[in-house]
Structure formats: C-alpha cells, structure tokens
Design an enzyme around this catalytic site. Structure first.
Site, mmCIF file in Angstrom:
data_model
loop_
_atom_site.group_PDB
_atom_site.id
_atom_site.type_symbol
_atom_site.label_atom_id
_atom_site.label_comp_id
_atom_site.label_asym_id
_atom_site.label_seq_id
_atom_site.Cartn_x
_atom_site.Cartn_y
_atom_site.Cartn_z
ATOM 1 C CG HIS A 79 0.597 1.461 2.247
ATOM 2 N ND1 HIS A 79 -0.346 2.438 2.386
ATOM 3 C CD2 HIS A 79 1.241 1.405 3.432
ATOM 4 C CE1 HIS A 79 -0.277 2.962 3.592
ATOM 5 N NE2 HIS A 79 0.686 2.339 4.247
ATOM 6 C CG HIS B 250 -2.743 6.229 1.432
ATOM 7 N ND1 HIS B 250 -2.770 4.934 1.890
ATOM 8 C CD2 HIS B 250 -3.208 6.994 2.438
ATOM 9 C CE1 HIS B 250 -3.223 4.920 3.125
ATOM 10 N NE2 HIS B 250 -3.484 6.167 3.482
#
Length: 171
Positions: free
Chosen positions: A87, A95
C-alpha cells in the site's frame, strides 16, 4: 431578449465552472490479473486540498465488498499484481479505514458491487494529491482485491488476492 439571455448564460457558465473540478488530474485503466475478469476506469482530480476519486469497476462478485488501494509502485507487469508492491504509505502510518483515524494514504474506501458485479463510486480524499507532494498518486499502482478489507490486519487489511491492477498516469 439578447440582453436578458446573455447575463443568464454568463451566470450559468460561471456556476458550472465553479462547481467543476479544475485542478490537475490523473487516471488509471484497471486490467484483470491472470485468471480474473475485473476491469475498470478511475479518475483522480485535485480539488483544492482534496482529491475527487470517481470510477467504475466491472466483473466483481455481485453484492460483495472488495478491498481497493493505491499501491506504492506503478507496475502491473506481474500476472498477479504483486509487482505493484504494498500500500502507498508515504507517512509510515498503520493500515486503517479511509477517513477514520490513522490509515495509509493509499487506504481508500472499499468497492461495493451491485447485482451485476459493477461498483460505481465517487469520494474525496484529503490524504492523496495529484501531480505534486509526497502523497502524489501519479506513477502509483491501483489494486482491486478479491475480499473485503477488515481495516485491522497489518499492513494489508486481509483483502486477499489482487483481481485487477492499473497504473495511475497524469492526464
């Protein structure tokens, strides 16, 4: 009559321009990874300090939720989408859910497919930018995952395999 129409027309065009996105923009064409049929188009438009993200993704499991993330590398060369890396996370955050507490810049809202397996979406992000800064999406990857994002599992959200990959390019 022309005197009346001209001011009304001018007001219309000024209003239309004021509400239309006019900053830098980028887009991604999502292509299916090996063995999948997910495709789509996504637009990113800078609007002041936010980015408007709009698009449509097809070929999803009907009535299902799918993880959706901006990834660090604009590389979709591998058949499984893994070449896009992890990511996009320029600030080194945990996250999480877009718009709710700490999260990666690349953590965007999950896709929700309708009965035909199509997800249409429009949302704003204050953690991304188009064309400048450390949160610039240009040159990054965009991934659609098979499973819903649980917004807890680090660092991926347990979203499963990558169904589609696209490279975000400046328009």
């Amino acid at each position: 009559m022309i005197r009346l129409v001209a001011p009304v027309a001018a007001a219309f065009f000024v209003t239309a321009c004021a509400t239309s996105p006019s900053g830098p923009s980028a887009s991604a064409q999502l292509m299916a990874t090996t063995g999948n049929a997910v495709t789509g188009q996504v637009q990113f438009t800078q609007k002041g300090d936010k980015v408007l993200v709009t698009g449509e993704v097809r070929g999803l499991k009907p009535h299902a939720e799918h993880g959706f993330h901006v990834h660090e590398k604009g590389d979709c060369a591998s058949g499984d989408g893994m070449s896009a890396g992890g990511h996009f996370n320029p600030d080194g955050k945990a996250h999480g859910a877009h718009g709710h507490g700490e999260h990666h810049a690349g953590d965007v809202p999950s896709l929700k497919a309708d009965a035909t397996g199509t997800a249409r979406f429009s949302f704003e992000s204050s953690t991304l930018s188009v064309g400048s800064g450390k949160a610039d999406v240009v040159g990054r990857g965009l991934i659609v995952h098979r499973d819903p994002d649980d917004f807890k599992t680090q660092p991926t959200g347990n979203s499963g395999p990558r169904l589609a990959c696209g490279v975000i390019s400046r328009n």
